[in-house]
Design an enzyme around this catalytic site. Sequence first.
Site, PDB file in Angstrom:
ATOM      1  N   SER A  57       0.836  -1.201   0.000  1.00 20.65           N
ATOM      2  CA  SER A  57       0.000   0.000   0.000  1.00 20.65           C
ATOM      3  C   SER A  57       0.866   1.244   0.000  1.00 20.65           C
ATOM      4  O   SER A  57       1.973   1.254   0.577  1.00 20.65           O
ATOM      5  CB  SER A  57      -0.861  -0.013   1.267  1.00 20.65           C
ATOM      6  OG  SER A  57      -1.468   1.240   1.462  1.00 20.65           O
TER       7      SER A  57
ATOM      8  N   TYR B  44      -1.398  -0.764  10.829  1.00 18.62           N
ATOM      9  CA  TYR B  44      -1.700  -1.350   9.521  1.00 18.62           C
ATOM     10  C   TYR B  44      -0.542  -1.118   8.549  1.00 18.62           C
ATOM     11  O   TYR B  44      -0.041  -2.054   7.904  1.00 18.62           O
ATOM     12  CB  TYR B  44      -2.992  -0.740   8.956  1.00 18.62           C
ATOM     13  CG  TYR B  44      -3.197  -1.022   7.484  1.00 18.62           C
ATOM     14  CD1 TYR B  44      -3.434  -2.309   7.028  1.00 18.62           C
ATOM     15  CD2 TYR B  44      -3.127   0.008   6.531  1.00 18.62           C
ATOM     16  CE1 TYR B  44      -3.602  -2.568   5.662  1.00 18.62           C
ATOM     17  CE2 TYR B  44      -3.288  -0.243   5.181  1.00 18.62           C
ATOM     18  CZ  TYR B  44      -3.525  -1.531   4.752  1.00 18.62           C
ATOM     19  OH  TYR B  44      -3.676  -1.783   3.409  1.00 18.62           O
TER      20      TYR B  44
ATOM     21  N   LYS C 273       2.333  -3.783   6.615  1.00 15.78           N
ATOM     22  CA  LYS C 273       2.679  -3.846   5.190  1.00 15.78           C
ATOM     23  C   LYS C 273       4.191  -3.716   5.021  1.00 15.78           C
ATOM     24  O   LYS C 273       4.799  -4.434   4.227  1.00 15.78           O
ATOM     25  CB  LYS C 273       1.949  -2.755   4.407  1.00 15.78           C
ATOM     26  CG  LYS C 273       0.443  -2.974   4.317  1.00 15.78           C
ATOM     27  CD  LYS C 273       0.098  -4.200   3.483  1.00 15.78           C
ATOM     28  CE  LYS C 273      -1.389  -4.459   3.393  1.00 15.78           C
ATOM     29  NZ  LYS C 273      -1.723  -5.749   2.787  1.00 15.78           N
TER      30      LYS C 273
HETATM   31  P1  NAD Z   1     -11.090  -6.633   1.515  1.00 16.46           P
HETATM   32  O1  NAD Z   1     -11.234  -6.599   2.993  1.00 16.46           O
HETATM   33  O2  NAD Z   1     -12.268  -6.370   0.677  1.00 16.46           O
HETATM   34  O3  NAD Z   1     -10.428  -8.014   1.052  1.00 16.46           O
HETATM   35  C1  NAD Z   1      -9.558  -8.753   1.876  1.00 16.46           C
HETATM   36  C2  NAD Z   1     -10.063 -10.175   1.881  1.00 16.46           C
HETATM   37  O4  NAD Z   1      -9.198 -10.981   2.701  1.00 16.46           O
HETATM   38  C3  NAD Z   1     -11.474 -10.298   2.458  1.00 16.46           C
HETATM   39  O5  NAD Z   1     -12.258 -11.067   1.572  1.00 16.46           O
HETATM   40  C4  NAD Z   1     -11.279 -11.021   3.784  1.00 16.46           C
HETATM   41  O6  NAD Z   1     -12.388 -11.838   4.110  1.00 16.46           O
HETATM   42  C5  NAD Z   1     -10.015 -11.816   3.505  1.00 16.46           C
HETATM   43  N1  NAD Z   1      -9.208 -12.149   4.679  1.00 16.46           N
HETATM   44  C6  NAD Z   1      -8.832 -11.318   5.692  1.00 16.46           C
HETATM   45  N2  NAD Z   1      -8.067 -11.985   6.564  1.00 16.46           N
HETATM   46  C7  NAD Z   1      -7.934 -13.244   6.094  1.00 16.46           C
HETATM   47  C8  NAD Z   1      -7.263 -14.397   6.561  1.00 16.46           C
HETATM   48  N3  NAD Z   1      -6.573 -14.402   7.702  1.00 16.46           N
HETATM   49  N4  NAD Z   1      -7.355 -15.550   5.839  1.00 16.46           N
HETATM   50  C9  NAD Z   1      -8.076 -15.578   4.683  1.00 16.46           C
HETATM   51  N5  NAD Z   1      -8.744 -14.511   4.201  1.00 16.46           N
HETATM   52  C10 NAD Z   1      -8.658 -13.357   4.901  1.00 16.46           C
HETATM   53  O7  NAD Z   1      -9.911  -5.590   1.145  1.00 16.46           O
HETATM   54  P2  NAD Z   1      -9.420  -5.067  -0.275  1.00 16.46           P
HETATM   55  O8  NAD Z   1      -9.736  -3.626  -0.361  1.00 16.46           O
HETATM   56  O9  NAD Z   1      -9.877  -5.977  -1.335  1.00 16.46           O
HETATM   57  O10 NAD Z   1      -7.850  -5.190  -0.067  1.00 16.46           O
HETATM   58  C11 NAD Z   1      -7.104  -6.293  -0.537  1.00 16.46           C
HETATM   59  C12 NAD Z   1      -5.649  -6.099  -0.160  1.00 16.46           C
HETATM   60  O11 NAD Z   1      -5.177  -4.878  -0.728  1.00 16.46           O
HETATM   61  C13 NAD Z   1      -5.402  -6.001   1.350  1.00 16.46           C
HETATM   62  O12 NAD Z   1      -4.209  -6.687   1.651  1.00 16.46           O
HETATM   63  C14 NAD Z   1      -5.253  -4.516   1.578  1.00 16.46           C
HETATM   64  O13 NAD Z   1      -4.438  -4.256   2.694  1.00 16.46           O
HETATM   65  C15 NAD Z   1      -4.581  -4.071   0.287  1.00 16.46           C
HETATM   66  N6  NAD Z   1      -4.815  -2.652  -0.017  1.00 16.46           N
HETATM   67  C16 NAD Z   1      -6.097  -2.189  -0.120  1.00 16.46           C
HETATM   68  C17 NAD Z   1      -6.304  -0.833  -0.362  1.00 16.46           C
HETATM   69  C18 NAD Z   1      -7.708  -0.263  -0.437  1.00 16.46           C
HETATM   70  O14 NAD Z   1      -7.855   0.951  -0.294  1.00 16.46           O
HETATM   71  N7  NAD Z   1      -8.746  -1.068  -0.667  1.00 16.46           N
HETATM   72  C19 NAD Z   1      -5.218   0.040  -0.547  1.00 16.46           C
HETATM   73  C20 NAD Z   1      -3.935  -0.482  -0.477  1.00 16.46           C
HETATM   74  C21 NAD Z   1      -3.736  -1.836  -0.214  1.00 16.46           C
HETATM   75  N1  UFG Z   2     -12.228  11.803   3.574  1.00 11.65           N
HETATM   76  C1  UFG Z   2     -13.231  12.660   3.954  1.00 11.65           C
HETATM   77  N2  UFG Z   2     -14.357  12.130   4.479  1.00 11.65           N
HETATM   78  C2  UFG Z   2     -14.558  10.791   4.643  1.00 11.65           C
HETATM   79  C3  UFG Z   2     -13.515   9.915   4.243  1.00 11.65           C
HETATM   80  C4  UFG Z   2     -12.362  10.460   3.727  1.00 11.65           C
HETATM   81  O1  UFG Z   2     -13.087  13.872   3.833  1.00 11.65           O
HETATM   82  O2  UFG Z   2     -15.614  10.364   5.139  1.00 11.65           O
HETATM   83  C5  UFG Z   2     -11.010  12.345   2.963  1.00 11.65           C
HETATM   84  C6  UFG Z   2      -9.737  12.050   3.739  1.00 11.65           C
HETATM   85  O3  UFG Z   2      -9.525  13.022   4.720  1.00 11.65           O
HETATM   86  C7  UFG Z   2      -8.694  12.041   2.621  1.00 11.65           C
HETATM   87  C8  UFG Z   2      -9.458  11.518   1.416  1.00 11.65           C
HETATM   88  O4  UFG Z   2     -10.838  11.721   1.705  1.00 11.65           O
HETATM   89  O5  UFG Z   2      -8.278  13.353   2.349  1.00 11.65           O
HETATM   90  C9  UFG Z   2      -9.225  10.033   1.145  1.00 11.65           C
HETATM   91  O6  UFG Z   2      -9.491   9.308   2.329  1.00 11.65           O
HETATM   92  P1  UFG Z   2      -9.635   7.706   2.321  1.00 11.65           P
HETATM   93  O7  UFG Z   2      -9.958   7.284   3.722  1.00 11.65           O
HETATM   94  O8  UFG Z   2     -10.560   7.276   1.244  1.00 11.65           O
HETATM   95  O9  UFG Z   2      -8.191   7.218   1.863  1.00 11.65           O
HETATM   96  P2  UFG Z   2      -6.753   7.409   2.546  1.00 11.65           P
HETATM   97  O10 UFG Z   2      -5.870   8.014   1.513  1.00 11.65           O
HETATM   98  O11 UFG Z   2      -6.845   8.076   3.853  1.00 11.65           O
HETATM   99  O12 UFG Z   2      -6.323   5.893   2.816  1.00 11.65           O
HETATM  100  C10 UFG Z   2      -6.550   4.850   1.859  1.00 11.65           C
HETATM  101  C11 UFG Z   2      -6.692   3.527   2.609  1.00 11.65           C
HETATM  102  C12 UFG Z   2      -5.377   3.158   3.235  1.00 11.65           C
HETATM  103  C13 UFG Z   2      -4.314   3.148   2.161  1.00 11.65           C
HETATM  104  C14 UFG Z   2      -4.241   4.480   1.474  1.00 11.65           C
HETATM  105  C15 UFG Z   2      -3.211   4.471   0.368  1.00 11.65           C
HETATM  106  O13 UFG Z   2      -7.678   3.631   3.621  1.00 11.65           O
HETATM  107  O14 UFG Z   2      -5.480   1.870   3.785  1.00 11.65           O
HETATM  108  O15 UFG Z   2      -5.515   4.803   0.926  1.00 11.65           O
HETATM  109  O16 UFG Z   2      -3.434   3.378  -0.456  1.00 11.65           O
HETATM  110  F1  UFG Z   2      -3.141   2.869   2.733  1.00 11.65           F
END
Ligand code: NAD
Ligand code: UFG
Length: 339
Positions: free
Chosen positions: A126, A150, A154
């Site tokens: 991430s 978190y 990572k």
């Molecule tokens: P998500 O929660 O929708 O998907 C994660 C999946 O992993 C879920 O289906 C959950 O049930 C499963 N899971 C969790 N723990 C587990 C375990 N111990 N064993 C088996 N399954 C398990 O999240 P997502 O948004 O699809 O994210 C996927 C990956 O990408 C994550 O590793 C997250 O940290 C990373 N990531 C997501 C974002 C974002 O903003 N969505 C940004 C950067 C990185």
């Molecule tokens: N924001 C609002 N109101 C809300 C939610 C968010 O104003 O209800 C604003 C935040 O302050 C920020 C922007 O919208 O300025 C984006 O916020 P998000 O929570 O959507 O995303 P972040 O960039 O804070 O974080 C996300 C994921 C993290 C990941 C990161 C980079 O939550 O896990 O993107 O990938 F690490």
Amino acid sequence: MTGTVLVTGGAGYIGSHACVALIDAGYDVVVLDNLSNSSAVALERCGSICGTVPEFVQGDIRDRQCLDAVFSRHTVRAVLHFAGLKAVGESVAMPLEYYDCNVSGSLVLLEAMAKAGVKNLVFSSSATVYGDPATVPIREDFNLAPTSPYGRTKRMVEDILADWQVANPDWSICRLRYFNPVGAHPGGTIGEDPQGHPNNLMPFIAQVAVGQRDKLFVFGDDYATSDGTGVRDYIHVMDLVEGHVSALDYVCRQTGLHTINLGTGNGVSVLEMISAFERASGKAVPYEIVARRPGDIATCWADPTLAQTLLQWRASRDLAQMCQDTWRWQASNPRGYAS
Ligand code: NAD
Ligand code: UFG
């Protein structure tokens, strides 16, 4: 490329879209997911989209016996490792759960892969590992300074993978650092289905537009950005998962450790996102400016050059498509997979 890919966390938001992209690219897909933050309905819908339902194993990445059974039943070519916990605020309140699931879970997965002789891995990291960057756009060689448990999970897994690859130079590992994934498959049948109160901007806006919430709270308008609100690099989830297919192809062709940003290179403010969503949905998104959210940064966007050079991949979908596809999913599934 063909072969079987194990997708951990494949029922989740990004994982389910990855299943569609992998099946479309000709791979056989096996999903391992404990459904702690997802629904198996997502996988049935992947089947409706691409004509093949991914094989599903309900299990936990920390369960070594379960992993061994999966690897003995299938000749797995590569693993896409999405499984993990991902809520920044929750990780502050429950750090042990995060270290256990994300770090210990990745260790168990690596051990099982090593035993099975599976040496190709793509890991979901991430942009949060960069913390508050000194400058933007962010390149992969920037300093890492995650600010939450978190983010530290990572970084730890990234370090473990680097050490492991040094010890095992015949492995190929790609650490993908995602910026802000949003949007949904254009068919509107799979998408992001956050449980409870959404933490992230896009699902919150979508729930306001569909009438489930009264208004959006904008966290601060006094940042040093064009309109004072936070600026992020939002990337369409279909672009993101196509980047994974390219990364998979890349790791299957050569050994080594690769670290690649997946972003668009464009910054979008909260107010710009609200306007774009209103245009795409035809709905008003009322909002109120409130205090900054603790831990938030002003600006974060990627330098996506390395992905273009190494993977021949670049994001192609624009902000309007991100909003239109989110809206199609939200309007057709107002309560997500429970609709
Ligand atoms: P998500 O929660 O929708 O998907 C994660 C999946 O992993 C879920 O289906 C959950 O049930 C499963 N899971 C969790 N723990 C587990 C375990 N111990 N064993 C088996 N399954 C398990 O999240 P997502 O948004 O699809 O994210 C996927 C990956 O990408 C994550 O590793 C997250 O940290 C990373 N990531 C997501 C974002 C974002 O903003 N969505 C940004 C950067 C990185
Ligand atoms: N924001 C609002 N109101 C809300 C939610 C968010 O104003 O209800 C604003 C935040 O302050 C920020 C922007 O919208 O300025 C984006 O916020 P998000 O929570 O959507 O995303 P972040 O960039 O804070 O974080 C996300 C994921 C993290 C990941 C990161 C980079 O939550 O896990 O993107 O990938 F690490």
